[in-house]
Design a protein around this motif. Sequence first.
Motif, PDB file in Angstrom:
ATOM      1  N   ALA A  47      13.952   9.945  -1.162  1.00 36.47           N
ATOM      2  CA  ALA A  47      14.570   8.868  -1.944  1.00 36.47           C
ATOM      3  C   ALA A  47      15.708   8.179  -1.191  1.00 36.47           C
ATOM      4  O   ALA A  47      15.823   6.947  -1.220  1.00 36.47           O
ATOM      5  N   LYS A  48      16.529   8.961  -0.513  1.00 33.95           N
ATOM      6  CA  LYS A  48      17.665   8.374   0.207  1.00 33.95           C
ATOM      7  C   LYS A  48      17.193   7.410   1.279  1.00 33.95           C
ATOM      8  O   LYS A  48      17.707   6.291   1.418  1.00 33.95           O
ATOM      9  N   GLY A  49      16.195   7.824   2.058  1.00 36.04           N
ATOM     10  CA  GLY A  49      15.669   6.962   3.111  1.00 36.04           C
ATOM     11  C   GLY A  49      14.945   5.748   2.553  1.00 36.04           C
ATOM     12  O   GLY A  49      15.007   4.661   3.129  1.00 36.04           O
ATOM     13  N   ILE A  50      14.235   5.924   1.430  1.00 41.59           N
ATOM     14  CA  ILE A  50      13.529   4.805   0.812  1.00 41.59           C
ATOM     15  C   ILE A  50      14.517   3.748   0.342  1.00 41.59           C
ATOM     16  O   ILE A  50      14.322   2.540   0.558  1.00 41.59           O
ATOM     17  N   ILE A  51      15.597   4.195  -0.295  1.00 40.14           N
ATOM     18  CA  ILE A  51      16.618   3.257  -0.776  1.00 40.14           C
ATOM     19  C   ILE A  51      17.274   2.536   0.403  1.00 40.14           C
ATOM     20  O   ILE A  51      17.496   1.320   0.369  1.00 40.14           O
ATOM     21  N   ALA A  52      17.562   3.285   1.464  1.00 38.20           N
ATOM     22  CA  ALA A  52      18.206   2.685   2.635  1.00 38.20           C
ATOM     23  C   ALA A  52      17.301   1.659   3.311  1.00 38.20           C
ATOM     24  O   ALA A  52      17.788   0.695   3.925  1.00 38.20           O
ATOM     25  N   SER A  53      15.975   1.843   3.191  1.00 38.46           N
ATOM     26  CA  SER A  53      15.014   0.945   3.865  1.00 38.46           C
ATOM     27  C   SER A  53      14.380  -0.039   2.895  1.00 38.46           C
ATOM     28  O   SER A  53      13.347  -0.644   3.224  1.00 38.46           O
ATOM     29  N   ARG A  54      14.983  -0.234   1.721  1.00 41.58           N
ATOM     30  CA  ARG A  54      14.336  -1.061   0.692  1.00 41.58           C
ATOM     31  C   ARG A  54      14.092  -2.486   1.159  1.00 41.58           C
ATOM     32  O   ARG A  54      13.087  -3.110   0.795  1.00 41.58           O
ATOM     33  N   GLN A  55      14.995  -3.029   1.983  1.00 40.69           N
ATOM     34  CA  GLN A  55      14.792  -4.401   2.463  1.00 40.69           C
ATOM     35  C   GLN A  55      13.589  -4.475   3.389  1.00 40.69           C
ATOM     36  O   GLN A  55      12.778  -5.408   3.303  1.00 40.69           O
ATOM     37  N   ARG A  56      13.423  -3.490   4.260  1.00 41.58           N
ATOM     38  CA  ARG A  56      12.261  -3.468   5.161  1.00 41.58           C
ATOM     39  C   ARG A  56      10.968  -3.266   4.373  1.00 41.58           C
ATOM     40  O   ARG A  56       9.927  -3.831   4.715  1.00 41.58           O
ATOM     41  N   PHE A  57      11.039  -2.451   3.333  1.00 38.57           N
ATOM     42  CA  PHE A  57       9.852  -2.260   2.500  1.00 38.57           C
ATOM     43  C   PHE A  57       9.453  -3.576   1.829  1.00 38.57           C
ATOM     44  O   PHE A  57       8.269  -3.896   1.718  1.00 38.57           O
ATOM     45  N   TRP A  58      10.450  -4.321   1.371  1.00 38.64           N
ATOM     46  CA  TRP A  58      10.145  -5.598   0.723  1.00 38.64           C
ATOM     47  C   TRP A  58       9.520  -6.564   1.715  1.00 38.64           C
ATOM     48  O   TRP A  58       8.581  -7.293   1.400  1.00 38.64           O
ATOM     49  N   GLN A  59      10.023  -6.559   2.952  1.00 40.14           N
ATOM     50  CA  GLN A  59       9.472  -7.429   3.988  1.00 40.14           C
ATOM     51  C   GLN A  59       8.034  -7.033   4.348  1.00 40.14           C
ATOM     52  O   GLN A  59       7.249  -7.876   4.787  1.00 40.14           O
ATOM     53  N   ASN A  60       7.704  -5.771   4.167  1.00 35.31           N
ATOM     54  CA  ASN A  60       6.359  -5.262   4.487  1.00 35.31           C
ATOM     55  C   ASN A  60       5.639  -4.785   3.227  1.00 35.31           C
ATOM     56  O   ASN A  60       4.856  -3.831   3.276  1.00 35.31           O
ATOM     57  N   ARG A  61       5.893  -5.466   2.112  1.00 34.31           N
ATOM     58  CA  ARG A  61       5.348  -5.013   0.826  1.00 34.31           C
ATOM     59  C   ARG A  61       3.820  -5.038   0.803  1.00 34.31           C
ATOM     60  O   ARG A  61       3.195  -4.204   0.151  1.00 34.31           O
ATOM     61  N   GLY A  62       3.203  -5.976   1.523  1.00 34.82           N
ATOM     62  CA  GLY A  62       1.746  -6.013   1.565  1.00 34.82           C
ATOM     63  C   GLY A  62       1.171  -4.755   2.196  1.00 34.82           C
ATOM     64  O   GLY A  62       0.200  -4.175   1.698  1.00 34.82           O
ATOM     65  N   MET A  63       1.790  -4.316   3.296  1.00 37.75           N
ATOM     66  CA  MET A  63       1.359  -3.097   3.971  1.00 37.75           C
ATOM     67  C   MET A  63       1.577  -1.883   3.082  1.00 37.75           C
ATOM     68  O   MET A  63       0.733  -0.977   3.011  1.00 37.75           O
ATOM     69  N   LEU A  64       2.719  -1.857   2.386  1.00 37.54           N
ATOM     70  CA  LEU A  64       3.038  -0.738   1.498  1.00 37.54           C
ATOM     71  C   LEU A  64       2.033  -0.631   0.360  1.00 37.54           C
ATOM     72  O   LEU A  64       1.519   0.458   0.060  1.00 37.54           O
ATOM     73  N   VAL A  65       1.731  -1.747  -0.279  1.00 40.54           N
ATOM     74  CA  VAL A  65       0.791  -1.731  -1.410  1.00 40.54           C
ATOM     75  C   VAL A  65      -0.607  -1.360  -0.937  1.00 40.54           C
ATOM     76  O   VAL A  65      -1.332  -0.618  -1.618  1.00 40.54           O
ATOM     77  N   THR A  66      -0.995  -1.862   0.238  1.00 39.54           N
ATOM     78  CA  THR A  66      -2.311  -1.510   0.794  1.00 39.54           C
ATOM     79  C   THR A  66      -2.433   0.003   0.978  1.00 39.54           C
ATOM     80  O   THR A  66      -3.426   0.620   0.579  1.00 39.54           O
ATOM     81  N   GLY A  67      -1.413   0.591   1.588  1.00 43.35           N
ATOM     82  CA  GLY A  67      -1.428   2.036   1.793  1.00 43.35           C
ATOM     83  C   GLY A  67      -1.422   2.800   0.482  1.00 43.35           C
ATOM     84  O   GLY A  67      -2.138   3.794   0.319  1.00 43.35           O
ATOM     85  N   ALA A  68      -0.620   2.338  -0.491  1.00 42.21           N
ATOM     86  CA  ALA A  68      -0.521   3.035  -1.772  1.00 42.21           C
ATOM     87  C   ALA A  68      -1.828   2.963  -2.559  1.00 42.21           C
ATOM     88  O   ALA A  68      -2.239   3.943  -3.188  1.00 42.21           O
ATOM     89  N   LEU A  69      -2.484   1.820  -2.540  1.00 46.69           N
ATOM     90  CA  LEU A  69      -3.784   1.706  -3.218  1.00 46.69           C
ATOM     91  C   LEU A  69      -4.812   2.645  -2.590  1.00 46.69           C
ATOM     92  O   LEU A  69      -5.609   3.275  -3.295  1.00 46.69           O
ATOM     93  N   ALA A  70      -4.784   2.742  -1.259  1.00 47.63           N
ATOM     94  CA  ALA A  70      -5.695   3.660  -0.575  1.00 47.63           C
ATOM     95  C   ALA A  70      -5.395   5.103  -0.959  1.00 47.63           C
ATOM     96  O   ALA A  70      -6.311   5.908  -1.166  1.00 47.63           O
ATOM     97  N   VAL A  71      -4.096   5.435  -1.073  1.00 42.81           N
ATOM     98  CA  VAL A  71      -3.704   6.777  -1.509  1.00 42.81           C
ATOM     99  C   VAL A  71      -4.235   7.063  -2.909  1.00 42.81           C
ATOM    100  O   VAL A  71      -4.684   8.171  -3.218  1.00 42.81           O
ATOM    101  N   GLY A  72      -4.195   6.058  -3.790  1.00 45.37           N
ATOM    102  CA  GLY A  72      -4.658   6.245  -5.156  1.00 45.37           C
ATOM    103  C   GLY A  72      -6.164   6.435  -5.258  1.00 45.37           C
ATOM    104  O   GLY A  72      -6.654   7.207  -6.102  1.00 45.37           O
ATOM    105  N   ILE A  73      -6.918   5.765  -4.403  1.00 47.47           N
ATOM    106  CA  ILE A  73      -8.384   5.841  -4.465  1.00 47.47           C
ATOM    107  C   ILE A  73      -8.903   7.091  -3.767  1.00 47.47           C
ATOM    108  O   ILE A  73      -9.869   7.731  -4.224  1.00 47.47           O
ATOM    109  N   TYR A  74      -8.260   7.466  -2.668  1.00 43.69           N
ATOM    110  CA  TYR A  74      -8.770   8.547  -1.828  1.00 43.69           C
ATOM    111  C   TYR A  74      -9.062   9.850  -2.576  1.00 43.69           C
ATOM    112  O   TYR A  74     -10.185  10.384  -2.478  1.00 43.69           O
ATOM    113  N   PRO A  75      -8.102  10.444  -3.318  1.00 41.71           N
ATOM    114  CA  PRO A  75      -8.392  11.757  -3.914  1.00 41.71           C
ATOM    115  C   PRO A  75      -9.475  11.708  -4.971  1.00 41.71           C
ATOM    116  O   PRO A  75     -10.213  12.683  -5.157  1.00 41.71           O
TER     117      PRO A  75
END
Length: 307
Positions: free
Chosen positions: A56-84
Motif C-alpha cells: 500500500a505504501k508504495g502504491i500510494i507513493a506511485s499513484r501519479q505514475r499509475f494514473w499515467q499508465n492506467r491503461g497498462m494497469l487495467v489490462t494487467g488487472a483484467l488478465a489477473v481476474g480472468i486467469y484463475p
Amino acid sequence: MVGRRERMLGIFAVLFASVLWGSTGTAATFAPDVSPLAIGAVAMGLGGLLQALISAKGIIASRQRFWQNRGMLVTGALAVGIYPLAFYASMHLAGVTVGTVISIGSAPLLSALIEYSLDGQRLSRRWMSGAAIGVAGMILLCVAESTGHSAAGQGSGVIIGIGLGLIAGLTYALYSWAARHLMQRGIGSRAAMGATFGLGGVFLMPVLFATGAPLLASWNNAAVGAYMALIPMFVGYVCFGYALARIPASMATTITLLEPAVAAVLAVLIVGERLPALGWTGIGLVIACLIFITVPLKRRRALPVSA
C-alpha cells in the motif's frame, strides 16, 4: 542493467514460485464441493488483495505514475481476474495435469509473441531451442493424460478444458507482460504487482460472493481456500514479482514450465492420477528445458598470444 547475480536470484525466485503453484491443482481436489470458479476467485482474489495491502505504501507513493499508465494497469488487472477462472475450470474439466500443462505450457510462446509484436523484442536462439524442448515435454504430458481421459469417456470435457487452458495461458502471459512494463516505467516491483493483483482481486470479488458459500461450509473447505490464497498465490506471486524486475517476462514464463511437472508428480502421488511412461518422458524434457535456458554458458578463455 541487471547483473548476473540479480538475474540468478530472479531465476530461483520463479523456480520457487513454480513449485508452490504446482500444488494448487492437488490442493483444490481436497475441496470437491467447491466450484472451480470459487477456488479461482478465493485464491487469486484474496491473494491479490493481500499483495495490495503489503504494498500500500508504495502504491500510494506511485499513484501519479499509475494514473499515467492506467491503461497498462487495467489490462494487467483484467488478465489477473480472468486467469484463475479459466485455469481452475480447465483443471476441473481436463484433469489436474492436462489443465496445468496447457495453461502454463502455452504461456511462454504467447508471452514471446506479445513481446515480439508489441515490444519488438528479438528472442535468442538459446531461448527458442529451450522453449521448443519444454513445449515438446508439455505435448507429451498432455497426450499421455488426455489418452487416459478419452478412454474413460471424458473426451469432450478435455477439449473444453484445453480451450480454457489456452485462455488461461494468454491471460497469464498478458499480466506478466503488463506488470513488467509498469516496473520498466519507474514503478517498484512490489507496488506494480500489488496494484495489478489488488485491482484484479477487486474484479474477482463479485465472483467470490456469488460462488464462495461452500468455502464456509466446512473447516476443510475453508482451509483449502486459505492455503490457496496465502501460499501459492500470495507468497508465489511476491516471488514472481521479484523475478519480473530482474528477468524478461518470456524467460520467467518459460521457467514456470516446471509447474506442470510438479503438478503431475503431486497428482500421481497424492490424487492418484496415473501417468504413463510418455508422461514421465515429458517431465524429463521440461527439466531439461529449465536447465538449458537457466544455467549460464561457460565463456571460453582467450588463449595468450605468444610473443
